[in-house]
Design a protein around this motif. Sequence first.
Motif, mmCIF file in Angstrom:
data_model
loop_
_atom_site.group_PDB
_atom_site.id
_atom_site.type_symbol
_atom_site.label_atom_id
_atom_site.label_comp_id
_atom_site.label_asym_id
_atom_site.label_seq_id
_atom_site.Cartn_x
_atom_site.Cartn_y
_atom_site.Cartn_z
ATOM 1 N N HIS A 1 0.802 -1.217 0.000
ATOM 2 C CA HIS A 1 0.000 0.000 0.000
ATOM 3 C C HIS A 1 0.841 1.276 0.000
ATOM 4 N N THR A 2 2.111 1.162 0.352
ATOM 5 C CA THR A 2 2.954 2.355 0.421
ATOM 6 C C THR A 2 4.007 2.406 -0.690
ATOM 7 N N HIS A 3 4.085 1.356 -1.500
ATOM 8 C CA HIS A 3 5.045 1.320 -2.602
ATOM 9 C C HIS A 3 4.343 0.828 -3.865
ATOM 10 N N THR A 4 4.892 1.202 -4.982
ATOM 11 C CA THR A 4 4.353 0.729 -6.251
ATOM 12 C C THR A 4 4.942 -0.646 -6.534
ATOM 13 N N VAL A 5 4.122 -1.671 -6.327
ATOM 14 C CA VAL A 5 4.583 -3.049 -6.502
ATOM 15 C C VAL A 5 3.576 -3.793 -7.362
ATOM 16 N N GLN A 6 4.032 -4.357 -8.454
ATOM 17 C CA GLN A 6 3.178 -5.198 -9.279
ATOM 18 C C GLN A 6 3.325 -6.631 -8.794
ATOM 19 N N LEU A 7 2.255 -7.164 -8.240
ATOM 20 C CA LEU A 7 2.314 -8.475 -7.624
ATOM 21 C C LEU A 7 2.409 -9.586 -8.663
ATOM 22 N N ALA A 8 3.097 -10.653 -8.291
ATOM 23 C CA ALA A 8 3.190 -11.837 -9.135
ATOM 24 C C ALA A 8 2.119 -12.859 -8.760
ATOM 25 N N PHE A 9 1.152 -12.441 -7.938
ATOM 26 C CA PHE A 9 0.089 -13.327 -7.478
ATOM 27 C C PHE A 9 -1.105 -12.475 -7.090
ATOM 28 N N PRO A 10 -2.313 -13.037 -7.024
ATOM 29 C CA PRO A 10 -3.467 -12.269 -6.553
ATOM 30 C C PRO A 10 -3.268 -11.851 -5.098
ATOM 31 N N ALA A 11 -3.589 -10.616 -4.771
ATOM 32 C CA ALA A 11 -3.375 -10.105 -3.409
ATOM 33 C C ALA A 11 -4.100 -10.945 -2.365
ATOM 34 N N SER A 12 -5.223 -11.560 -2.755
ATOM 35 C CA SER A 12 -5.976 -12.381 -1.803
ATOM 36 C C SER A 12 -5.204 -13.624 -1.377
ATOM 37 N N GLN A 13 -4.156 -13.984 -2.115
ATOM 38 C CA GLN A 13 -3.365 -15.169 -1.793
ATOM 39 C C GLN A 13 -2.122 -14.845 -0.969
ATOM 40 N N ALA A 14 -2.044 -13.631 -0.451
ATOM 41 C CA ALA A 14 -0.870 -13.249 0.346
ATOM 42 C C ALA A 14 -0.599 -14.207 1.506
ATOM 43 N N PRO A 15 -1.615 -14.648 2.270
ATOM 44 C CA PRO A 15 -1.322 -15.586 3.364
ATOM 45 C C PRO A 15 -0.642 -16.868 2.879
ATOM 46 N N GLN A 16 -1.095 -17.412 1.763
ATOM 47 C CA GLN A 16 -0.482 -18.626 1.235
ATOM 48 C C GLN A 16 0.947 -18.376 0.774
ATOM 49 N N GLN A 17 1.172 -17.229 0.143
ATOM 50 C CA GLN A 17 2.513 -16.906 -0.328
ATOM 51 C C GLN A 17 3.489 -16.760 0.841
ATOM 52 N N VAL A 18 3.057 -16.048 1.873
ATOM 53 C CA VAL A 18 3.932 -15.832 3.030
ATOM 54 C C VAL A 18 4.193 -17.144 3.758
ATOM 55 N N LEU A 19 3.149 -17.935 3.960
ATOM 56 C CA LEU A 19 3.320 -19.203 4.668
ATOM 57 C C LEU A 19 4.278 -20.118 3.913
ATOM 58 N N ALA A 20 4.186 -20.124 2.601
ATOM 59 C CA ALA A 20 5.108 -20.950 1.815
ATOM 60 C C ALA A 20 6.555 -20.541 2.068
ATOM 61 N N TRP A 21 6.817 -19.233 2.136
ATOM 62 C CA TRP A 21 8.184 -18.784 2.425
ATOM 63 C C TRP A 21 8.635 -19.208 3.817
ATOM 64 N N LEU A 22 7.757 -19.112 4.801
ATOM 65 C CA LEU A 22 8.140 -19.511 6.152
ATOM 66 C C LEU A 22 8.483 -20.996 6.204
ATOM 67 N N ILE A 23 7.763 -21.792 5.422
ATOM 68 C CA ILE A 23 8.064 -23.221 5.351
ATOM 69 C C ILE A 23 9.390 -23.457 4.629
ATOM 70 N N ARG A 24 9.619 -22.747 3.520
ATOM 71 C CA ARG A 24 10.876 -22.906 2.780
ATOM 72 C C ARG A 24 12.077 -22.622 3.661
ATOM 73 N N PHE A 25 11.988 -21.576 4.443
ATOM 74 C CA PHE A 25 13.122 -21.225 5.299
ATOM 75 C C PHE A 25 13.428 -22.350 6.283
ATOM 76 N N ARG A 26 12.399 -22.981 6.828
ATOM 77 C CA ARG A 26 12.630 -24.054 7.802
ATOM 78 C C ARG A 26 13.171 -25.313 7.132
ATOM 79 N N VAL A 27 12.726 -25.570 5.920
ATOM 80 C CA VAL A 27 13.285 -26.696 5.175
ATOM 81 C C VAL A 27 14.763 -26.457 4.894
#
Length: 241
Positions: free
Chosen positions: A69-95
């Motif tokens: 909301h504060t920067h001009t960012v063109q998303l590579a995914f639908p904004a509604s999927q942000a929770p899934q995108q973030v959770l996937a990263w948290l899992i990747r880091f632990r793997v």
Amino acid sequence: MRHEKGRTVLRILSRPGRKGALAAVALGGCLALTACGTMQLGAAAVVGNQRITTSTLATQVSGLNRYFHTHTVQLAFPASQAPQQVLAWLIRFRVRDQMAVLQHINVTNSDVQRAITAITAEERQSGSSANLTAVAAANGLPPDLVNPDLGRYEAIQTALITKLGGTSSSSTADQQRIGNEFNRDQCLAAKSLHIRVSPQFGRLDYSQLALVAAADTLSAPEPGASPSPSPSTTPRFTPPC
């Protein structure tokens, strides 16, 4: 996967309309949710014996949304999927951390910062005018997880590739061997963690280390957002190793 200056660069991030330069690996498998057992209360996912709580996930998603909301960012995914995108990263880091444990790899703070510098340089060489934080956010990684988390993620990869014999003079055959061994090491690390994901966030596809919703619950792209790219591989919901 590509080979650049002797390094095996395995990509998962991409800027809208083109491949990006942030390095990562996505390999492994997840047990089907119906076979993963009962989720712990308040857990978005359980990775090994550690929970990723819904409150932690909500905090990170909020940070990502503030950046949108504060920067001009063109998303590579639908904004509604942000929770899934973030959770996937948290899992990747632990793997990736589990890979370091199993392969007896230690990385220092200096290694992490060198990795951040290298990723930033790759982005610039690829022609990106955006800073690293913006590129990461466009691909679902919250700003406060770029440094040190993404740096550690990359530093572990670099250390393991070196351990497997990767050098600037590696032949194409050696690079292929190293890539295959790296992928197997990641698969085994992910398998050992017995990852469980709350059904509300979908299922974990181990071919991409991404969360995949059921076909009838996929969200339509948000206005102004780039559509999610079509999967390049068939989802794998069980470990292939």
